[in-house]
Design an enzyme around this catalytic site. Structure first.
Site, PDB file in Angstrom:
ATOM      1  CB  VAL A 142       4.991  70.989 -27.769  1.00  0.00           C
ATOM      2  CG1 VAL A 142       3.959  70.983 -28.903  1.00  0.00           C
ATOM      3  CG2 VAL A 142       4.306  71.196 -26.424  1.00  0.00           C
ATOM      4  CG  PHE A 143       7.666  66.379 -32.644  1.00  0.00           C
ATOM      5  CD1 PHE A 143       9.036  66.520 -32.781  1.00  0.00           C
ATOM      6  CD2 PHE A 143       6.951  65.877 -33.723  1.00  0.00           C
ATOM      7  CE1 PHE A 143       9.687  66.175 -33.963  1.00  0.00           C
ATOM      8  CE2 PHE A 143       7.578  65.512 -34.911  1.00  0.00           C
ATOM      9  CZ  PHE A 143       8.955  65.668 -35.030  1.00  0.00           C
ATOM     10  N   GLY A 144       6.888  69.718 -33.075  1.00  0.00           N
ATOM     11  CA  GLY A 144       6.330  70.358 -34.265  1.00  0.00           C
ATOM     12  C   GLY A 144       6.958  69.794 -35.523  1.00  0.00           C
ATOM     13  CE1 TYR A 145       2.752  66.930 -36.493  1.00  0.00           C
ATOM     14  CE2 TYR A 145       2.582  67.105 -38.873  1.00  0.00           C
ATOM     15  CZ  TYR A 145       1.984  66.943 -37.635  1.00  0.00           C
ATOM     16  OH  TYR A 145       0.619  66.809 -37.557  1.00  0.00           O
ATOM     17  N   GLY A 146       5.240  70.723 -38.690  1.00  0.00           N
ATOM     18  CA  GLY A 146       4.672  71.564 -39.745  1.00  0.00           C
ATOM     19  C   GLY A 146       4.913  73.018 -39.418  1.00  0.00           C
ATOM     20  CB  SER A 147       2.664  75.955 -39.254  1.00  0.00           C
ATOM     21  OG  SER A 147       1.778  75.486 -38.268  1.00  0.00           O
ATOM     22  CD  GLU A 175      -2.391  73.909 -35.551  1.00  0.00           C
ATOM     23  OE1 GLU A 175      -3.087  73.751 -36.568  1.00  0.00           O
ATOM     24  OE2 GLU A 175      -1.459  74.720 -35.510  1.00  0.00           O
TER      25      GLU A 175
HETATM   26  C1  BEZ Z   1       3.052  71.063 -36.287  1.00  0.00           C
HETATM   27  O1  BEZ Z   1       3.465  70.109 -35.626  1.00  0.00           O
HETATM   28  O2  BEZ Z   1       3.785  71.887 -36.764  1.00  0.00           O
HETATM   29  C2  BEZ Z   1       1.619  71.164 -36.513  1.00  0.00           C
HETATM   30  C3  BEZ Z   1       0.807  70.148 -36.136  1.00  0.00           C
HETATM   31  C4  BEZ Z   1      -0.526  70.249 -36.387  1.00  0.00           C
HETATM   32  C5  BEZ Z   1      -1.019  71.334 -37.019  1.00  0.00           C
HETATM   33  C6  BEZ Z   1      -0.185  72.342 -37.398  1.00  0.00           C
HETATM   34  C7  BEZ Z   1       1.139  72.262 -37.133  1.00  0.00           C
END
Ligand code: BEZ
Length: 178
Positions: free
Chosen positions: A7-12, A87
């Protein structure tokens, strides 16, 4: 063969994953850029005064670095149910190719809020985005904290993102002006 889902995270998800994972690695997705173009009515703002949070926007000339988490198959379904709920405000699951900073690549899943979704805000002048972020607050806290946490997490991981760092610097300068 390794079991599990990346699972790739780019925000929180970078600084507050809140998911059970076996391993994490810095990874890049090509063809996407991180932008504060998604409205947040349920986390960093409220329905009548939404905040701004990041989504990924397609751009063939760009790429985005973030953190990839390997989730065991045994907990993958529950993990996605939890993330779908967390989300729910316009984000959808997408399949992406992840390139790990340490080498190698793998298929993965990412949550993206596409243009035109019900909470979509889209681009705006940087100073307008900064003002919106500075004044917005929601159930998960102040929008400005989200920007600061993201900036700090990216620096910690040596991830460069001029869009995020510019907004962060402008917010800091605005604070200095009072
Ligand atoms: C995330 O990848 O960090 C993310 C994606 C969607 C909503 C919140 C965080």
């Amino acid at each position: 063969m390794m079991s599990g889902v990346w699972v790739f995270g780019y925000g929180s998800l970078i600084w507050r994953p809140d998911i059970a994972f076996r391993e994490r690695r810095i990874a890049r997705v090509r063809g996407w850029k991180r932008r504060f173009w998604q409205g947040s009515h349920d986390h960093r703002g409220v329905p009548h005064a939404p905040g701004r949070v990041v989504t990924l926007v397609p751009d063939p000339d760009e790429s985005c670095e973030g953190m990839a988490y390997l989730v065991d198959d045994s907990v993958a379904e529950a993990t996605f149910e939890g993330l779908d709920h967390r989300e729910k405000n316009g984000y959808e699951r997408h399949a992406v190719r992840l390139e790990f900073r340490t080498g190698g690549a793998c298929d993965g899943v990412v949550y993206i809020a596409p243009a035109g979704n019900r909470a979509w805000l889209g681009p705006a002048p940087e100073d307008a985005m900064v003002e919106q972020i500075r004044r917005s607050v929601g159930p998960s806290g102040a929008n400005i904290e989200y920007l600061r946490e993201l900036g700090a997490a990216l620096r910690e991981l040596a991830i460069d993102d001029p869009h995020v760092f510019t907004l962060e610097r402008m917010a800091l300068e605005a604070e200095g002006r009072g």
